[in-house]
Design a protein around this motif. Structure first.
Motif: not given
Length: 616
Positions: A310-336
């Protein structure tokens, strides 16, 4: 509703072909338009890219138009309308202020906040200018970049997406698409240095550098869309005007995108996990497949992680203070949110939490946010969250390209707050510029940076989000020091659903209004009737665009009008209640989902997360 119907792809490509032959008859640029359209963005941005890099542009001085045909003159005017912000006004609302860039048609993208000097820096991609904005003095200074591909040409830009400060905070670094370079600007001596990427390809003339970061004082890492490599620069060994000190580290992607043409595969961006000395990179075949790449700096080894289908266009990425990854799916309205992956090469859904933005505001298509007369319009289209960043306070920010908002998600209280950007460009909409009197479209806020809170009382140092408006020749900021006058509480906060058992589910949303804050916002907006209209909204992670797949919903009431008047002037707050009824229409795939439910006002939206578990 389909925003893509606005654009005539065929005619645009015809314009590109005719102009390219005149302006760049022997240049490799003719060969790489398709990967750009495939990898960088959705259809909303694709046509902009073609126009930006293909149509003639000039300052419309008479001597420049003497030899232009009527068709070329029309193309010049069209380019200016789409990209130069000629007719764009400086707007503001209670939370956002816009600032016009004094340079004509700067086409700003890369932007960064200088916490050392309290300045904002940005790159004008049309004319090759590094711009410095002083918030205290409210003025700009400009520095001409020594070499810039499009400056002397009648057409083109060189897109610069990333602007960063090294660990000394004395040097500004930014990317240059067409000259395939990193630039460094020394703030002390006001000198530029250019470092050329040693990229070689039979297909492309540039690696298209797009994202960079510094793990320490001595090194820089960056990626380009087309190179499929991680690049490393040794700061002590790099020499201006050359590729010395830059090494290519190929990413072993050969077996990861089987069945997909090579030209459709590219890189999105990178982020550094300083604690574990890992570099994380997004890789994608736009709207087809996504992959995460980890590079361990000490071991110099790559690990590849397959993302869920379901995650077909990961573009932006960041890492929070707990080491979790946050990414955007730029073809949709989703972030993860993705938990630190295990040793497995496949990231499973148990390690992923799926979030969606609010549905598009009806203002994008020219309908006021509180106008309920046309309830058949489908607003669950792609809002296109682009880049994503986390803060020390554990807030997550993203820019909704087509949603025309800057969004903040706060994990500690499960709240999504979206700030509406008060500028819109009708050319980026389904509305007809010739016949419509409505305000439609979006402002192309393509990049942003975060100004953190400071401990002193220096003027203009509250927390802000600075962003660029590529097509409007403006920058702007969200003033995070101003509080939202609304708070909401949704009960229950967890739903356990079983297919075939739950036909109807009910929620209760209490809307709490701080009257003092409401008064401040209404007075700023010069609202004579002292009334704020609030429209209940919701989205779910059942689909990438947030639509209510498997559900239908009703709100009672479906519009709230919160007033500040003499009858409640002595009260501190007032409240309203919204009843939400969800009807399950058909079977839903078992799994964990998120529902976000809240309200939309003229200047902001605020929503709360409700967890949903669906079982057989």
């Amino acid at each position: 509703m389909c925003l893509t119907n606005t654009f005539d792809t065929i005619s645009t490509l015809a314009v590109e072909k005719s102009i390219r032959k005149k302006v760049y008859p022997h240049n490799k640029l003719n060969s790489y338009r398709l990967p750009c359209r495939t990898l960088l963005c959705s259809i909303f941005l694709l046509i902009i890219f073609v126009i930006l890099n293909s149509l003639l542009w000039s300052e419309i001085q008479e001597f420049e138009l003497v030899f232009a045909s009527p068709t070329e003159v029309e193309q010049i005017r069209t380019f200016q309308d789409w990209n130069c912000g000629i007719n764009s006004t400086v707007n503001s609302n209670y939370f956002i202020k816009e600032i016009r860039i004094p340079e004509k048609c700067s086409v700003p993208i890369a932007i960064g906040y200088d916490e050392k000097d309290n300045k904002v820096w940005l790159v004008g991609t049309r004319n090759g200018t590094l711009l410095e904005y002083d918030p205290d003095a409210n003025n700009f200074s400009s520095y001409k970049i020594p070499n810039w591909y499009s400056r002397e040409l009648p057409a083109g830009t060189s897109w610069s997406w990333a602007l960063k400060f090294d660990k000394t905070y004395n040097n500004i670094w930014f990317t240059d698409e067409k000259l395939d370079s990193l630039w460094k600007f020394n703030k002390t001596n006001r000198q530029f240095e250019q470092y050329i990427v040693p990229y070689k390809s039979e297909s492309y003339s540039t690696s298209y550098p797009i994202s960079l970061a510094f793990p320490d004082e001595n090194n820089v890492y960056f990626v380009g869309i087309r190179s499929l490599s991680l690049w490393h620069g040794s700061l002590d060994g790099m020499k201006s005007g050359t590729s010395k000190g830059i090494e290519e580290i190929p990413i072993p992607l050969s077996d990861s995108f089987k069945g997909i043409p090579d030209y459709e595969v590219g890189l999105g961006s990178l982020a550094i996990d300083h604690g574990n000395q890992n570099i994380w990179i997004t890789a994608l075949a736009f709207d087809k497949k996504g992959l995460l790449v980890k590079y361990n700096i000490p071991d110099k080894k790559f690990s590849l992680y397959e993302l869920p289908d379901t995650i077909k266009s990961p573009t932006g990425i960041s890492i929070d203070k707990d080491g979790n990854l946050w990414i955007t799916d730029h073809a949709t309205s989703s972030f993860y949110k993705i938990s630190p992956p295990s040793n497995s090469s496949m990231i499973n859904m148990n390690e992923v939490e799926h979030f969606v933005t609010a549905p598009l505001s009806s203002r994008i298509i020219g309908i006021k946010h509180d106008d309920l007369s046309n309830n058949t319009v489908n607003l669950y289209q792609s809002s296109l969250p682009y880049w994503i960043k986390s803060t020390e306070e554990d807030n997550i920010f993203t820019n909704e390209h087509v949603g025309n908002k800057i969004a903040k998600y706060s994990p500690h209280n499960d709240t999504l707050t979206e700030y509406w950007i008060p500028s819109q460009n009708i050319l980026y909409s389904v509305c007809s510029p010739q016949s419509s009197t409505n305000i439609c479209g979006y402002s192309n806020a393509l990049q942003f940076d975060i100004q953190y809170n400071t401990t002193d009382n220096t003027i203009n140092k509250d927390a802000r989000i600075w962003f660029s408006e590529q097509s409007e020749n403006k920058i702007g900021y969200v003033d995070l020091g101003k509080k939202i006058p609304i708070n909401i509480v949704v009960n229950p906060s967890f739903l356990n659903l079983k297919n075939g058992v739950n036909d109807t589910v009910k929620l209760n949303m209490n809307v709490l209004v701080n009257l003092s804050l409401l008064q401040q916002e209404l007075e700023y907006n010069n609202t004579e009737d002292k009334n704020m209209s609030l429209k209940p909204i919701w989205s779910t992670s059942f689909s990438p665009n947030g639509n209510l797949s498997g559900f239908s919903a009703t709100f009672t009431p479906n519009l709230l009008n919160m007033e500040y008047n003499q009858s409640n002037i002595d009260s501190k707050q007032t409240y309203a209640n919204v009843k939400v009824e969800l009807k399950i229409n058909h079977k839903i795939n078992p799994g964990n989902y998120n529902l976000i439910v809240g309200i939309e006002s003229k200047d902001f939206s605020i929503l709360k997360k409700v967890k949903i578990k669906v079982s057989e």
